[in-house]
Design a protein around this motif. Structure first.
Motif, PDB file in Angstrom:
ATOM      1  N   THR A 102     -23.365 113.925 -13.849  1.00  5.17           N
ATOM      2  CA  THR A 102     -22.689 114.951 -13.048  1.00  5.17           C
ATOM      3  C   THR A 102     -23.562 116.182 -12.805  1.00  5.17           C
ATOM      4  O   THR A 102     -23.081 117.193 -12.294  1.00  5.17           O
ATOM      5  CB  THR A 102     -21.400 115.407 -13.749  1.00  5.17           C
ATOM      6  OG1 THR A 102     -21.733 115.955 -15.036  1.00  5.17           O
ATOM      7  CG2 THR A 102     -20.433 114.245 -13.939  1.00  5.17           C
ATOM      8  N   VAL A 114     -22.558 111.660  -8.192  1.00  7.30           N
ATOM      9  CA  VAL A 114     -22.366 111.466  -9.628  1.00  7.30           C
ATOM     10  C   VAL A 114     -22.531 110.008 -10.040  1.00  7.30           C
ATOM     11  O   VAL A 114     -22.562 109.699 -11.228  1.00  7.30           O
ATOM     12  CB  VAL A 114     -20.996 111.997 -10.108  1.00  7.30           C
ATOM     13  CG1 VAL A 114     -20.843 113.472  -9.772  1.00  7.30           C
ATOM     14  CG2 VAL A 114     -19.841 111.185  -9.536  1.00  7.30           C
ATOM     15  N   ALA A 152     -18.725 107.853 -13.037  1.00  5.64           N
ATOM     16  CA  ALA A 152     -19.819 108.822 -13.094  1.00  5.64           C
ATOM     17  C   ALA A 152     -20.881 108.385 -14.091  1.00  5.64           C
ATOM     18  O   ALA A 152     -20.563 107.939 -15.186  1.00  5.64           O
ATOM     19  CB  ALA A 152     -19.277 110.191 -13.467  1.00  5.64           C
ATOM     20  N   GLY A 168     -13.866 119.211 -10.023  1.00  6.65           N
ATOM     21  CA  GLY A 168     -14.423 117.887 -10.285  1.00  6.65           C
ATOM     22  C   GLY A 168     -13.671 116.804  -9.545  1.00  6.65           C
ATOM     23  O   GLY A 168     -13.276 116.971  -8.380  1.00  6.65           O
ATOM     24  N   SER A 169     -13.420 115.698 -10.217  1.00  4.49           N
ATOM     25  CA  SER A 169     -12.760 114.564  -9.562  1.00  4.49           C
ATOM     26  C   SER A 169     -11.309 114.863  -9.198  1.00  4.49           C
ATOM     27  O   SER A 169     -10.709 114.154  -8.385  1.00  4.49           O
ATOM     28  CB  SER A 169     -12.820 113.334 -10.471  1.00  4.49           C
ATOM     29  OG  SER A 169     -12.129 113.566 -11.684  1.00  4.49           O
ATOM     30  N   ALA A 225     -23.499 117.688  -9.109  1.00  4.65           N
ATOM     31  CA  ALA A 225     -22.336 117.433  -8.258  1.00  4.65           C
ATOM     32  C   ALA A 225     -21.881 118.683  -7.514  1.00  4.65           C
ATOM     33  O   ALA A 225     -21.587 118.645  -6.317  1.00  4.65           O
ATOM     34  CB  ALA A 225     -21.189 116.875  -9.100  1.00  4.65           C
ATOM     35  N   GLY A 260     -21.747 110.551 -18.652  1.00  2.00           N
ATOM     36  CA  GLY A 260     -22.047 111.315 -17.443  1.00  2.00           C
ATOM     37  C   GLY A 260     -21.987 112.810 -17.584  1.00  2.00           C
ATOM     38  O   GLY A 260     -22.335 113.538 -16.652  1.00  2.00           O
ATOM     39  N   GLU A 261     -21.552 113.327 -18.736  1.00  2.00           N
ATOM     40  CA  GLU A 261     -21.523 114.778 -18.931  1.00  2.00           C
ATOM     41  C   GLU A 261     -22.931 115.292 -19.235  1.00  2.00           C
ATOM     42  O   GLU A 261     -23.841 114.523 -19.557  1.00  2.00           O
ATOM     43  CB  GLU A 261     -20.563 115.141 -20.058  1.00  2.00           C
ATOM     44  CG  GLU A 261     -19.098 114.875 -19.718  1.00  2.00           C
ATOM     45  CD  GLU A 261     -18.648 115.598 -18.462  1.00  2.00           C
ATOM     46  OE1 GLU A 261     -18.943 116.807 -18.335  1.00  2.00           O
ATOM     47  OE2 GLU A 261     -18.025 114.963 -17.603  1.00  2.00           O
TER      48      GLU A 261
END
Length: 306
Positions: A250, A286, A247, A225-226, A253, A106-107
């Protein structure tokens, strides 16, 4: 008649070319991706779409090229109910393009060719007084010329409209601009740069926020972030927890957070309530691929089971 939750978003419009990869490649490394797709993006556009989908009436000021990407972008904004009357079309220039690698966890890594975004000039704002009329919030980012954003901040101030600045991509800002910012929404990297630090550790967030308030910012929201956000204003000095989800991408987001935050504030929510709403929207985003396609609608945020 204008609705009571009108937002003016000034910023970039890009077309995102996205490649799904197992991991983000190192410098000089070539890796094979699995999927490729083209979606609408750009921080300004992402935030405008997020705000529109979460209940705001949005006017979007941007600049696109006289190419197929620009025409498609305007058509997409209209489908989301966004007022496109103040979009500038620059002849002979390509619409902004972003090349995005999204890893399996997810990055992402992003490279941008700004194109027409560089032609959204401070002088263009002089003919857009009508765009500011009735706005409850003005929202901007930094993918267009800084002089333009400074002029937008001046116009927001002169019209008595709260100004939200998402200082992304990270860059140094003059104190004269920060003095006009009602709400500043940096991530950790951007917050560190704005205060002359190499990085922003969790224990430094209070000092960083205090320093930004000392530069004239009214409210600081550092997005983590989260992990949540750190909120600092005249009444709050606290961490507000985020939401943990699986995710897949991202990419937008932060943009979904900013657009949804503006929509919630324009609808009359208090700052902590608006932050929670925006964090819910970002958490949903995400779990989906793409920038604007990931932005949730109002009913999805309201009915989320976090």
């Amino acid at each position: 008649m204008k609705s009571s939750n009108q937002i003016l978003v000034v910023g970039s419009s890009n077309t995102d070319m996205v490649l799904q990869v197992p991991r983000i490649p190192a410098p000089g490394e070539t890796i094979l991706g699995s999927h490729f797709f083209i979606v609408a993006g750009g921080k300004g556009a992402n935030q405008a779409v997020a705000a529109a989908r979460t209940g705001a009436e949005v006017t979007f000021v941007t600049c696109v090229g006289d190419d197929a990407f620009g025409r498609q972008a305007i058509e997409n904004y209209r489908k989301d109910g966004i007022d496109t009357d103040f979009i500038k079309v620059q002849p002979g220039t390509h619409t902004g393009v972003a090349l995005i690698n999204v890893s399996d966890d997810g990055e992402n890594s992003i490279s941008v060719a700004s194109g027409a975004n560089n032609h959204l000039l401070a002088s263009d704002m002089e003919g857009m007084a009508e765009a500011f009329k009735g706005a409850k919030i003005v929202l901007a980012q930094l993918e267009t010329p800084l002089e333009t954003i400074e002029r937008v901040a001046q116009l927001a101030e002169s019209n008595g409209i709260p100004f939200i600045l998402n200082p992304a991509p990270a860059t140094e800002l003059r104190d004269g601009l920060l003095e006009k910012v009602s709400i500043l929404t940096p991530n950790e990297t951007e917050a560190a740069l704005l205060t002359g630090r190499k990085e922003a550790k969790e224990g430094d967030l209070g000092a960083i926020a205090d320093e930004l308030l000392g530069k004239g910012v009214k409210t600081v929201i550092i997005t983590l972030g989260s992990k949540g956000v750190y909120l600092r204003d005249s009444q709050h000095r606290e961490m507000i927890p985020g939401y943990t989800v699986q995710a897949v991408d991202t990419t937008a987001a932060g943009d979904v957070f900013n657009g949804s935050l503006a929509a919630a504030l324009a609808a009359g929510q208090a700052i902590r309530e608006a932050i929670d709403f925006a964090q819910r929207a970002a958490a949903i985003s995400v779990t989906r691929r793409g920038a604007q396609p990931s932005a949730p609608f109002l009913h999805e945020v309201v009915n989320s089971l976090f």
